[in-house]
Design a protein around this motif. Structure first.
Motif: not given
Ligand SMILES: Cc1cc2nc3c(=O)[nH]c(=O)nc-3n(C[C@H](O)[C@H](O)[C@H](O)COP(=O)(O)OP(=O)(O)OC[C@H]3O[C@@H](n4cnc5c(N)ncnc54)[C@H](O)[C@@H]3O)c2cc1C
Length: 461
Positions: A284-292, A295-302
């Protein structure tokens, strides 16, 4: 849901007791301002190269309080800047290729130091995926691949994954393809920066916390507790730089926001896959970024609220509810099963953006003043390379690093307000409008809108 408290990463490991502040004026060989990755890596490599050097690090809050302890945890080889702009350096395209090669090796260098120094930051080198979740995004990915190939990046550096190949790694709603770069690792950033701060103090460098520097001049860093006199003073303050006298228009503090889910169930992970721990973004133009996370969560940023008028800063990472809701929507759209785990914590931080979006490593031998930064959100690995480079520049040792094209790079200054505010807000308004049109299946006009945003902000193509 917790909000702010610096970051989830810091809450998970616990904010450590403060180290002592500067007790009074003192002398040093090198004074470093700011204890994020840039300042700490510089101190680390200086002491390794010359254990006798008296290195003092001054930190306004605590080591890792800034972006280094709040980021998405991508140790990425992404170039923090524009190839074509760096290619204006006398070494041209070859210099850019060398900078990119060094950045790829830096991912392994960070891993090596973690091993050697006993830093357990959950580092896994699983590469990074940029997924397309619409036909328009997929078309952009393929264009991007062509562009990478035109710069000589073969399949060992980046390759396209079709829908089936991607699904073998990770299953996200509407994902139709992806680009995959192997040179990226996932970390828990607060664990990395805290471990690095420990390695730095063990090496004999002195780290003073709760010691804000109020001005920097040749030979001196001034603080309320006294001055540090040193022939070399290095500014490593990234998104906070605008607060220093004379630096208000050097780096724009761009805000980036993150959310993290509660731990996901085994069933949820089975439906998502993601067993390779690749870091993840979209096209996306306003993209997101994430990691697993480990400890088994999803961290997501934008981006959220991208910029505060007058280069304002957040308060310990607190973010507005609308940003949490916006990031939550993206997360649930990509991975509907995450709804079961809810959002446990949200926070934000600032990254430093130069006017031409190109990072710099600088040392003026006449004044002894140096600095590194402007990584535009790709600073976790880049700060290591910058730190090694600053260490060579301070010691006056010519090396393959000191001739990289970001060394001595000069970016123009940002416009005064309100142009700065209007420009950044306008950029993201255009990006979001372009993404909305794409979601509605009206893609042909999106590139025009996004391109207009790039032109306003100076983002290179
Ligand atoms: C939410 C978010 C997500 C990100 N995700 C990624 C990612 O996944 N991968 C990636 O590569 N990059 C990412 N980045 C960018 C990356 O985190 C930064 O580029 C990197 O951490 C910069 O390190 P630094 O040491 O230069 O700056 P910082 O970590 O910001 O450190 C600067 C330090 O200087 C101190 N300071 C400031 N002013 C003064 C003063 N006057 N006196 C004394 N001390 C002072 C601050 O307190 C701070 O500790 C992200 C950034 C944010 C905000």
């Amino acid at each position: 849901m917790r909000n702010g408290e610096v970051s989830f990463w810091w809450r998970a490991r616990g904010i450590p007791p403060l180290r002592p502040g500067l007790p009074g004026s003192t002398d040093a060989d090198v004074c470093i301002v700011g204890a994020g990755f840039t300042g700490l890596w510089t101190a680390y490599y200086l002491k390794r190269a010359d254990p006798g050097l008296r290195v003092v690090v001054l930190e306004a809050a605590f080591a890792g309080y800034g972006a280094s302890g709040r980021n998405g945890g991508w140790v990425t080889a992404t170039l923090p800047g524009s190839r074509s702009r760096y290619a204006a350096h006398p070494r041209g395209k070859q210099g850019v290729r060398e900078l990119e090669r060094q950045l790829r090796e830096t991912v392994d260098e960070v891993a090596r130091v973690c091993r050697d120094e006993g830093i357990d930051a959950g580092l896994i080198k699983g590469g990074t995926l940029t997924v397309a979740t619409s036909a328009a995004q997929d078309a952009r990915l393929r264009q991007r691949l062509e562009h990478e190939r035109s710069w000589g990046d073969g399949p060992g550096i980046v390759r396209y994954l079709n829908e089936e190949e991607l699904a073998g790694r990770l299953r996200a709603t509407a994902a139709v393809g992806a680009l995959y770069w192997p040179d990226c690792a996932r970390v828990q950033p607060a664990d990395l920066v805290a471990g690095l701060a420990g390695a730095v103090t063990r090496s004999g460098a002195v780290l003073y916390e709760a010691t804000p520097v109020t001005s920097i001049s040749a030979g001196r860093a001034r603080t309320p507790a006294g001055d540090v006199h040193a022939p070399y003073v290095l500014r490593c303050t990234e998104g906070f730089t605008a607060d220093l006298p004379g630096q208000h228009r050097t780096l724009l503090p761009m805000n980036s926001s993150m959310i993290v889910t509660g731990p996901l169930s085994d069933a949820a992970w089975q439906s998502i896959g993601w067993n390779g721990f690749e870091t993840l973004s979209d096209e996306a133009h306003a993209y997101i970024y994430a990691q697993r996370t480990a400890d088994g969560r999803i961290a997501l940023g934008g981006r959220g609220v991208p910029y505060r008028f007058g280069s304002g800063l957040d308060h310990d990472g607190a973010i507005v509810p609308s940003t949490v809701a916006q990031l939550g929507r993206v997360l649930r759209r990509m991975f509907p099963v995450t709804a079961e785990a809810g959002i446990e914590h949200a926070w934000c931080g600032v990254l430093g953006v130069p006017r031409d979006w190109c990072a710099t490593v600088m040392m003026d031998p006449r004044t002894g003043l140096g600095w590194a930064g402007g990584y535009t959100g790709h600073g976790v690995a880049a700060a290591n390379l910058a730190g090694r480079t600053l260490a060579d520049l301070v010691r006056g040792v010519p090396s393959p690093l000191t001739i990289l094209p970001w060394v001595g790079h000069r970016s123009p200054r940002w416009e005064p307000e309100p142009a700065r505010w209007a420009g950044v807000r306008g950029l993201y308004a255009l990006y979001r409008a372009a993404d909305r049109l794409e979601s509605a299946g009206r893609s042909p006009r999106t590139s025009l809108l996004a391109r207009a945003g790039d032109l306003i902000s100076g983002i290179p193509q």
